[in-house]
Write a protein that holds these residues in place. Structure first.
Motif, PDB file in Angstrom:
ATOM      1  N   GLN A 259       9.210  -5.792   9.474  1.00 13.17           N
ATOM      2  CA  GLN A 259       8.972  -7.099   8.878  1.00 13.17           C
ATOM      3  C   GLN A 259       7.969  -7.900   9.702  1.00 13.17           C
ATOM      4  O   GLN A 259       7.110  -8.606   9.148  1.00 13.17           O
ATOM      5  CB  GLN A 259      10.290  -7.868   8.751  1.00 13.17           C
ATOM      6  CG  GLN A 259      11.225  -7.346   7.677  1.00 13.17           C
ATOM      7  CD  GLN A 259      10.668  -7.554   6.282  1.00 13.17           C
ATOM      8  OE1 GLN A 259      10.101  -8.591   5.976  1.00 13.17           O
ATOM      9  NE2 GLN A 259      10.812  -6.543   5.434  1.00 13.17           N
ATOM     10  N   GLN A 262       4.560  -6.596   8.849  1.00 12.73           N
ATOM     11  CA  GLN A 262       4.171  -7.011   7.502  1.00 12.73           C
ATOM     12  C   GLN A 262       3.739  -8.470   7.456  1.00 12.73           C
ATOM     13  O   GLN A 262       2.725  -8.816   6.833  1.00 12.73           O
ATOM     14  CB  GLN A 262       5.350  -6.809   6.540  1.00 12.73           C
ATOM     15  CG  GLN A 262       5.374  -5.474   5.823  1.00 12.73           C
ATOM     16  CD  GLN A 262       6.266  -5.541   4.595  1.00 12.73           C
ATOM     17  OE1 GLN A 262       7.290  -6.221   4.578  1.00 12.73           O
ATOM     18  NE2 GLN A 262       5.898  -4.817   3.558  1.00 12.73           N
ATOM     19  N   TYR A 291      10.317   3.613   6.168  1.00 14.95           N
ATOM     20  CA  TYR A 291       9.175   2.695   6.249  1.00 14.95           C
ATOM     21  C   TYR A 291       7.842   3.433   6.261  1.00 14.95           C
ATOM     22  O   TYR A 291       6.884   3.001   5.617  1.00 14.95           O
ATOM     23  CB  TYR A 291       9.312   1.791   7.479  1.00 14.95           C
ATOM     24  CG  TYR A 291      10.471   0.836   7.374  1.00 14.95           C
ATOM     25  CD1 TYR A 291      10.676   0.095   6.216  1.00 14.95           C
ATOM     26  CD2 TYR A 291      11.375   0.674   8.417  1.00 14.95           C
ATOM     27  CE1 TYR A 291      11.744  -0.779   6.097  1.00 14.95           C
ATOM     28  CE2 TYR A 291      12.444  -0.196   8.317  1.00 14.95           C
ATOM     29  CZ  TYR A 291      12.626  -0.918   7.151  1.00 14.95           C
ATOM     30  OH  TYR A 291      13.693  -1.782   7.025  1.00 14.95           O
ATOM     31  N   ASN A 294       7.397   5.087   2.704  1.00 17.19           N
ATOM     32  CA  ASN A 294       7.132   4.163   1.592  1.00 17.19           C
ATOM     33  C   ASN A 294       5.932   3.261   1.851  1.00 17.19           C
ATOM     34  O   ASN A 294       5.726   2.271   1.149  1.00 17.19           O
ATOM     35  CB  ASN A 294       8.376   3.296   1.337  1.00 17.19           C
ATOM     36  CG  ASN A 294       9.558   4.116   0.876  1.00 17.19           C
ATOM     37  OD1 ASN A 294       9.405   5.088   0.137  1.00 17.19           O
ATOM     38  ND2 ASN A 294      10.742   3.748   1.326  1.00 17.19           N
ATOM     39  N   ASN A 297       3.622   2.385  -1.072  1.00 18.52           N
ATOM     40  CA  ASN A 297       4.261   1.483  -2.039  1.00 18.52           C
ATOM     41  C   ASN A 297       4.331   0.052  -1.521  1.00 18.52           C
ATOM     42  O   ASN A 297       4.176  -0.913  -2.282  1.00 18.52           O
ATOM     43  CB  ASN A 297       5.670   1.970  -2.376  1.00 18.52           C
ATOM     44  CG  ASN A 297       5.664   3.303  -3.100  1.00 18.52           C
ATOM     45  OD1 ASN A 297       4.742   3.591  -3.858  1.00 18.52           O
ATOM     46  ND2 ASN A 297       6.687   4.106  -2.867  1.00 18.52           N
ATOM     47  N   ASP A 298       4.574  -0.091  -0.215  1.00 16.89           N
ATOM     48  CA  ASP A 298       4.734  -1.427   0.362  1.00 16.89           C
ATOM     49  C   ASP A 298       3.395  -2.122   0.615  1.00 16.89           C
ATOM     50  O   ASP A 298       3.339  -3.347   0.731  1.00 16.89           O
ATOM     51  CB  ASP A 298       5.519  -1.337   1.670  1.00 16.89           C
ATOM     52  CG  ASP A 298       6.975  -0.939   1.442  1.00 16.89           C
ATOM     53  OD1 ASP A 298       7.423  -0.979   0.281  1.00 16.89           O
ATOM     54  OD2 ASP A 298       7.654  -0.591   2.424  1.00 16.89           O
TER      55      ASP A 298
END
Length: 671
Positions: A259, A262, A291, A294, A297-298
């Motif tokens: 997080q 991100q 993590y 994906n 996708n993220d």
């Protein structure tokens, strides 16, 4: 002019392979799937160099993060070599180091004041210990003996840290605890209790830190991340300080770290993540392989680039690793290859038992040393620490220098020394030579015999010229109270077992461990006590090999002498986890049998498979895999991982035997 360097670091970029260069120059969100030995660090450093040299991003606006200070220093050094020390980014460091810089700038986001202190692991345990003691005094918790209490302190402290790694705040813990219990399967009742205790104590723990104006390691990243989630101005303030974020070992990030990355990269979208999902082996401490899997996708519009050319291992080693990891159900597609040729096949040896396995490995290492192989180019890897004991003994006998990496030698481990002290005390309780053994075990598990009580026992012993054991019998013979009852029970147990001197050693030590409560102390600790119980089982099995107590004690004393010779090269002994990131010319992988590897205690079968992949890819030139038909009192079969390796990549028996035309028996010896 052709070949002229046009910007700092261009020469380094020119030396990359095409996939490495493509990755280093890729803009936007990119995840570099860097297989074992494919130049991960080189590619990450090249990514920083490209951003500084070709793309003209100011070094001060680049943030690079990794997991250890050593990795951060290596990254910093390589970048400085490529672009000059004056152009190296200042934001190169670990997650905790970067979080600390944020929190130092804005301590009020964690309700701290300027100059706050950082609590280390012992500080955290001290706070938890105080809170548990208060809960016990208030009657909210049942009283525990000292050792169970100490294990509970450790368990609760660990779980509070896991709450923070999962972005769970103190006031959220009670509602979120069941979800975390489910995320870590295979929990014992004590483990589950520790989770609920951690949830209950977490708010008071955090308040204690704030009152002391301290932040623990989890806080360093937790509060900057939470604040960026809640306060857009704060997030923009920090996010706009950087034009590029680069993250190492991305397969090991937990929810908090993910997080944080991100949030910092949300606006510019320049995140460069390097990792290998096939080497994600730390799920038990919060890492989430999802993590990296994906990532596309993220981060919509992101790019995935696979590095598959391995510069470390031979073709046969890679063939084995590729075959094992191919059955990981959720893996990202890549296949390692090498341009250096097939090399030697992987040697597989079956032994009749653990002693024969250790002897066979030590003998083979001795032969390779005679052929000129350097000791520090050899490593022996195993799934669990307790497996090192037989190896240590055989290497000592063969006078082969060795080093235990991140571990304590078997005979020096506290749990083994406690068990031997029990055995010594029961062998001659009235002998003053047993006094040190008495001191070691009288309060293991806790029986209320602290320093003051022990001083009273010693005074009686000195006055009457008797052993400490006899003095304790005199002192506690008519004493009253729970503590006195526990001590009397212990003393009478030792007396009874001492009287049964003809019982086999293994039977005696098992009875001592069970009847004194020593084994129960670790059983009650749940997952935290598993390693101790495994070591005790290893010791019980070892006792079968000795006819007398004297033989066992002499053997233990010799085994406690360090196998390391100062200034000399040493064979490395370590767990597979400890070997992550390392490489050796000659690697021996022992204990590849069912229930041991893959481990029956790990509910994540895919993580065990990734461990096998990591183990195989530590080898550069030669890898040997051994297993036993009998271990731990039961028959065993070879690991399923062995059956998945292509036959063309395997050699049954030592390679020298095949080349000389001899064969190996099932016990591992020549026939």
């Amino acid at each position: 002019m052709a070949g002229m360097q046009t910007f700092p670091g261009e020469a380094m970029l020119a030396g990359l392979t095409p996939p490495q260069r493509q990755a280093a120059r890729q803009e936007g969100a990119v995840v570099v799937l860097a297989g074992a030995g494919t130049g991960k660090t080189r590619t990450l450093v090249a990514g920083v160099v490209d951003r500084i040299g070709r793309r003209n991003i100011a070094p001060s606006r680049i943030l690079a993060v990794t997991f250890t200070n050593r990795a951060a220093e290596e990254m910093r050094s390589r970048i400085a070599d490529a672009v000059g020390a004056e152009r190296a980014p200042g934001w190169i460091g670990t997650f905790h180091a970067h979080g600390r810089r944020q929190l130092r700038t804005d301590p009020d986001i964690a309700l701290l004041r300027d100059g706050f202190g950082i609590a280390d692991a012992e500080d955290s345990r001290r706070i938890v210990r105080r809170l548990l003691q208060a809960a016990t005094a208030d009657g909210a918790l049942d009283a525990q003996d000292g050792d169970t209490f100490r294990q509970r302190v450790k368990s609760v402290t660990t779980r509070i840290a896991l709450f923070k790694d999962d972005l769970v705040l103190p006031q959220q813990a009670a509602a979120g605890v069941e979800a975390l219990v489910q995320r870590y399967p295979g929990q014992t009742p004590e483990d589950v209790m520790a989770w609920h205790l951690a949830a209950a104590l977490y708010p008071a723990y955090q308040e204690a830190l704030r009152e002391a104006n301290m932040a623990d390691f989890g806080d360093l990243l937790l509060w900057p991340t939470v604040t960026m989630q809640r306060d857009e101005d704060y997030r923009l303030d920090w996010g706009r300080r950087f034009d590029a974020i680069l993250a190492d070992e991305f397969q090991d990030v937990n929810r908090l770290q993910y997080q944080w990355l991100q949030l910092l990269s949300r606006d510019h979208g320049e995140i460069f993540a390097v990792g290998d999902d096939a080497q994600s082996i730390y799920g038990w401490r919060g890492a989430n392989v999802g993590y990296i899997r994906n990532f596309i996708n993220d981060f919509p519009g992101g790019t995935m680039i696979a590095l598959e050319q391995n510069f470390r291992s031979t073709g046969h080693i890679l063939s084995a690793a590729n075959a094992v990891i191919a059955l990981d159900s959720g893996r990202l597609e890549k296949t390692l290859f090498t341009a250096t040729g097939a090399g030697d096949p992987i040697e597989t040896m079956e032994f009749s038992g653990g002693l024969e396995e250790a002897q066979g490995i030590a003998f083979e290492i001795g032969r390779r040393l005679l052929e000129g192989v350097a000791p520090d180019d050899i490593a022996i890897l195993y799934r669990f620490n307790f497996m090192s004991r037989l190896l240590e003994e055989q290497l000592l006998k063969a006078k082969i220098p060795y080093e235990l990496v991140n571990d304590t030698a078997f005979w020096q481990r506290g749990v083994i020394r406690d068990a031997l002290a029990l055995l010594r005390l029961a062998s001659c309780p009235d002998d003053m030579h047993s006094d040190e053994a008495f001191r070691r075990v009288i309060n293991q598990p806790a029986r209320g015999v602290g320093a003051k009580t022990l001083a009273k026992i010693e005074a009686v012993a000195e006055q009457d010229y008797v052993s400490l054991f006899q003095a304790a019998e005199q002192l506690f013979g008519s004493a009253r109270g729970r503590s006195a009852d526990r001590v009397r029970t212990f003393l009478s147990t030792i007396r009874e077992i001492s009287a049964s001197g003809d019982a086999p050693l293994a039977e005696r030590i098992r009875e001592l461990l069970d009847r004194t409560g020593y084994a129960d102390m670790y059983r009650a600790a749940g997952e935290d006590g598993r390693a101790a119980l495994e070591n005790l089982e290893e010791l019980v099995g070892l006792c079968v090999e000795f006819a007398t107590l004297a033989d066992l004690f002499d053997h233990a004393a010799l085994g406690s002498v360090s196998g390391q010779a100062s200034g000399e090269g040493r064979v490395r002994l370590m767990t597979i986890h400890a070997a992550k990131g390392l490489e050796y010319g000659h690697v021996f992988l022992m204990g590849w049998e069912d229930r041991l590897f893959p481990s029956a205690t790990n509910p994540d079968a895919d993580e065990e498979r990734r461990l096998a992949y990591v183990a195989l890819t530590r080898g550069r030139r030669r890898v040997a895999v051994t297993w036993c038909a009998w271990r731990g009192g039961r028959f065993a079969e070879p690991s399923v991982f062995l059956s998945e390796i292509p036959p063309r990549a395997l050699c049954r028996g030592w390679l020298r035997n095949r080349l000389s035309g001899t064969a190996s028996s099932p016990s591992g010896h020549r026939v």
